[in-house]
Design a protein around this motif. Structure first.
Motif, PDB file in Angstrom:
ATOM      1  N   LYS A  29       3.791  15.230  30.544  1.00  0.00           N
ATOM      2  CA  LYS A  29       3.432  16.607  30.198  1.00  0.00           C
ATOM      3  C   LYS A  29       3.924  17.587  31.256  1.00  0.00           C
ATOM      4  CE  LYS A  29      -0.651  15.365  27.458  1.00  0.00           C
ATOM      5  NZ  LYS A  29      -2.132  15.449  27.345  1.00  0.00           N
ATOM      6  N   TRP A  30       3.824  17.170  32.519  1.00  0.00           N
ATOM      7  CA  TRP A  30       4.305  18.007  33.613  1.00  0.00           C
ATOM      8  C   TRP A  30       5.816  18.196  33.512  1.00  0.00           C
ATOM      9  CZ3 TRP A  30       1.844  20.767  37.352  1.00  0.00           C
ATOM     10  CH2 TRP A  30       2.587  21.196  38.440  1.00  0.00           C
ATOM     11  N   VAL A  31       6.528  17.096  33.238  1.00  0.00           N
ATOM     12  CA  VAL A  31       7.986  17.157  33.095  1.00  0.00           C
ATOM     13  C   VAL A  31       8.360  18.068  31.933  1.00  0.00           C
ATOM     14  CG1 VAL A  31       9.987  15.798  32.347  1.00  0.00           C
ATOM     15  CG2 VAL A  31       8.556  14.966  34.203  1.00  0.00           C
ATOM     16  N   ALA A  33       6.700  20.486  30.659  1.00  0.00           N
ATOM     17  CA  ALA A  33       6.393  21.883  30.988  1.00  0.00           C
ATOM     18  C   ALA A  33       7.421  22.485  31.936  1.00  0.00           C
ATOM     19  CB  ALA A  33       4.995  21.970  31.606  1.00  0.00           C
ATOM     20  N   HIS A  34       8.235  21.620  32.548  1.00  0.00           N
ATOM     21  CA  HIS A  34       9.247  22.091  33.491  1.00  0.00           C
ATOM     22  C   HIS A  34      10.667  21.783  32.999  1.00  0.00           C
ATOM     23  CE1 HIS A  34       5.603  22.111  35.951  1.00  0.00           C
ATOM     24  NE2 HIS A  34       6.213  22.983  36.731  1.00  0.00           N
ATOM     25  N   GLY A  35      10.841  21.711  31.680  1.00  0.00           N
ATOM     26  CA  GLY A  35      12.180  21.613  31.110  1.00  0.00           C
ATOM     27  C   GLY A  35      12.625  20.246  30.663  1.00  0.00           C
ATOM     28  N   GLY A  36      11.788  19.212  30.822  1.00  0.00           N
ATOM     29  CA  GLY A  36      12.172  17.877  30.394  1.00  0.00           C
ATOM     30  C   GLY A  36      13.141  17.204  31.344  1.00  0.00           C
ATOM     31  N   ILE A  37      13.779  16.151  30.870  1.00  0.00           N
ATOM     32  CA  ILE A  37      14.781  15.412  31.653  1.00  0.00           C
ATOM     33  C   ILE A  37      16.131  15.610  30.991  1.00  0.00           C
ATOM     34  CG2 ILE A  37      15.526  13.161  32.499  1.00  0.00           C
ATOM     35  CD1 ILE A  37      12.629  12.229  32.280  1.00  0.00           C
ATOM     36  N   PRO A  41      12.749  16.554  26.064  1.00  0.00           N
ATOM     37  CA  PRO A  41      11.317  16.307  26.281  1.00  0.00           C
ATOM     38  C   PRO A  41      11.040  14.807  26.244  1.00  0.00           C
ATOM     39  CG  PRO A  41      11.699  17.057  24.043  1.00  0.00           C
ATOM     40  CD  PRO A  41      13.023  17.170  24.759  1.00  0.00           C
ATOM     41  N   VAL A  42       9.946  14.410  26.876  1.00  0.00           N
ATOM     42  CA  VAL A  42       9.581  12.994  26.968  1.00  0.00           C
ATOM     43  C   VAL A  42       8.297  12.760  26.192  1.00  0.00           C
ATOM     44  CG1 VAL A  42       8.975  11.091  28.516  1.00  0.00           C
ATOM     45  CG2 VAL A  42      10.641  12.816  29.242  1.00  0.00           C
ATOM     46  N   ALA A 279       6.086   5.348  38.204  1.00  0.00           N
ATOM     47  CA  ALA A 279       6.887   4.820  37.094  1.00  0.00           C
ATOM     48  C   ALA A 279       7.595   5.944  36.357  1.00  0.00           C
ATOM     49  CB  ALA A 279       5.997   4.030  36.144  1.00  0.00           C
ATOM     50  N   GLY A 280       6.898   7.068  36.173  1.00  0.00           N
ATOM     51  CA  GLY A 280       7.526   8.207  35.517  1.00  0.00           C
ATOM     52  C   GLY A 280       8.686   8.760  36.332  1.00  0.00           C
ATOM     53  N   LEU A 281       8.488   8.912  37.642  1.00  0.00           N
ATOM     54  CA  LEU A 281       9.566   9.394  38.506  1.00  0.00           C
ATOM     55  C   LEU A 281      10.757   8.439  38.473  1.00  0.00           C
ATOM     56  CD1 LEU A 281       7.642  10.541  41.721  1.00  0.00           C
ATOM     57  CD2 LEU A 281       8.452  11.966  39.833  1.00  0.00           C
TER      58      LEU A 281
END
Length: 355
Positions: A29-31, A33-37, A41-42, A279-281
């Motif tokens: 959710k944090w990712v 909110a900051h543009g995805g990867i 979106p994930v 794990a997410g990072l």
């Protein structure tokens, strides 16, 4: 980008594992909110396997074949991941982070760890005994999970290598009425330190029972299951070995982690949450150069490209070779109870010990 997650999220071990999953979801959710990867979106799709290998295999099949996940990320499936190892190898599905102290992370080329596998983690715990200056130690492991029993054949070899005497491994069931027999046995064996690879509630009762028997060794806590209530007068001087980055304090590397947990969960930071976030990072680092239509093959290429790099304070140096099990080594984080709080005498980054 869909990522799958499978683990034991019910029963006695469910709450601790759930905190890891919650952190992984908070990371996504944090990712987002900051543009995805890479603009994507994930989405995290999780399944509770209830610690049942048959259910775990079915869950992984569903995640891969129906949900079309790119990878299995941050899994808390210590009792079941061996049941679907051959499946992910056949389908080239990367398994990234989570509980990495199972045999799969030292044997399978599809299991990628940014922290120690079982051998490396146990080496770190024995190294904590050495840091504590204890000449002889005993080990208490859980009686409920296969991953705990894997310690039996490794402790003796590790203790010989590091020059610390071991009194062997004993099991403790979470349902046992008390642990007096374990305390008395370890005391009579001349043990000066105890490694506690059991849930925090078991460790807390063990400390109480040993204190009742006037036995107060130096404790070595497992960072993954550590809880704040383990800090008490009887544990002053205890060491903590963590297979994931240290989660306490106000260091810059923890800023996003603590903010996301506060915003998206009701949980405080702990060792399980740290594993989920890591794990997410780890996945994000592997996925940063994917195409407009990401594939599992691209994630694998991204993982191999990370060899020789690290995730800063969130991982030791990574070493991945295509077709070979990963080689993280015995790299762990260490903390010590001093003055009723956790301190970091070995710093914030992982310390790697030869195993």
């Amino acid at each position: 980008m869909k990522i799958g997650n499978v683990g034991l999220y019910s029963g006695a071990f469910g709450p601790q594992n759930q905190r890891g999953l919650d952190a992984l979801v908070a990371w996504s959710k944090w990712v987002n909110a900051h543009g995805g990867i890479a603009g994507h979106p994930v989405e995290v799709i999780s399944r509770d396997d209830q610690g049942d290998p048959t259910k775990s295999i079915a869950a992984v099949h569903q995640l891969v074949e129906q949900d079309k996940v790119l990878a299995l990320v941050g899994n808390f499936a210590g009792a079941t991941d061996g049941s679907w190892r051959s499946y992910v190898e056949q389908h080239n599905i990367p398994v990234i982070g989570g509980i990495t102290t199972t045999a799969q992370y030292g044997k399978s080329p599809m299991f990628f760890a940014a922290t120690s596998n079982s051998l490396g983690y146990l080496t770190g715990e024995v190294y904590s005994v050495k840091l504590a200056g204890s000449p002889k130690f005993g080990t208490i492991v859980c009686a409920e999970q296969a991953a705990c029993a894997e310690a039996n054949g490794l402790i003796s070899t590790i203790s010989d290598h590091l020059g610390v005497a071991s009194a062997g491994v004993q099991t403790a069931s979470a349902s046992a009425p008390n642990y007096t027999s374990q305390c008395l046995s370890l005391r009579s064996a001349g043990v000066k330190a105890i490694i506690t690879n059991v849930p925090a509630q078991v460790t807390q009762r063990l400390i109480k029972d040993c204190s009742t028997q006037h036995f107060q060794p130096t404790y070595v806590f497992s960072g993954g299951v550590f809880q704040q209530n383990l800090i008490q007068p009887a544990t002053e001087g205890a060491w903590l070995t963590s297979g994931a980055p240290l989660w306490f304090g106000d260091k810059p590397y923890l800023a996003d982690f603590t903010a996301a947990l506060k915003q998206y969960t009701k949980n405080d930071p702990d060792g399980f949450a740290s594993r989920g976030w890591q794990a997410g990072l780890f996945f994000a680092a592997a996925a940063k150069n994917v195409s407009a239509t990401p594939t599992s093959a691209e994630i694998l290429d991204g993982l191999y490209a990370l060899s020789g790099q690290s995730l800063g304070e969130w991982s030791p140096p990574l070493k991945f070779t295509k077709g070979q099990p990963n080689e993280v080594g015995a790299c762990n984080w260490y903390a010590k109870v001093v003055g009723g709080k956790l301190t970091t005498p070995k710093g914030d980054k992982p310390v790697c010990v030869e195993n």
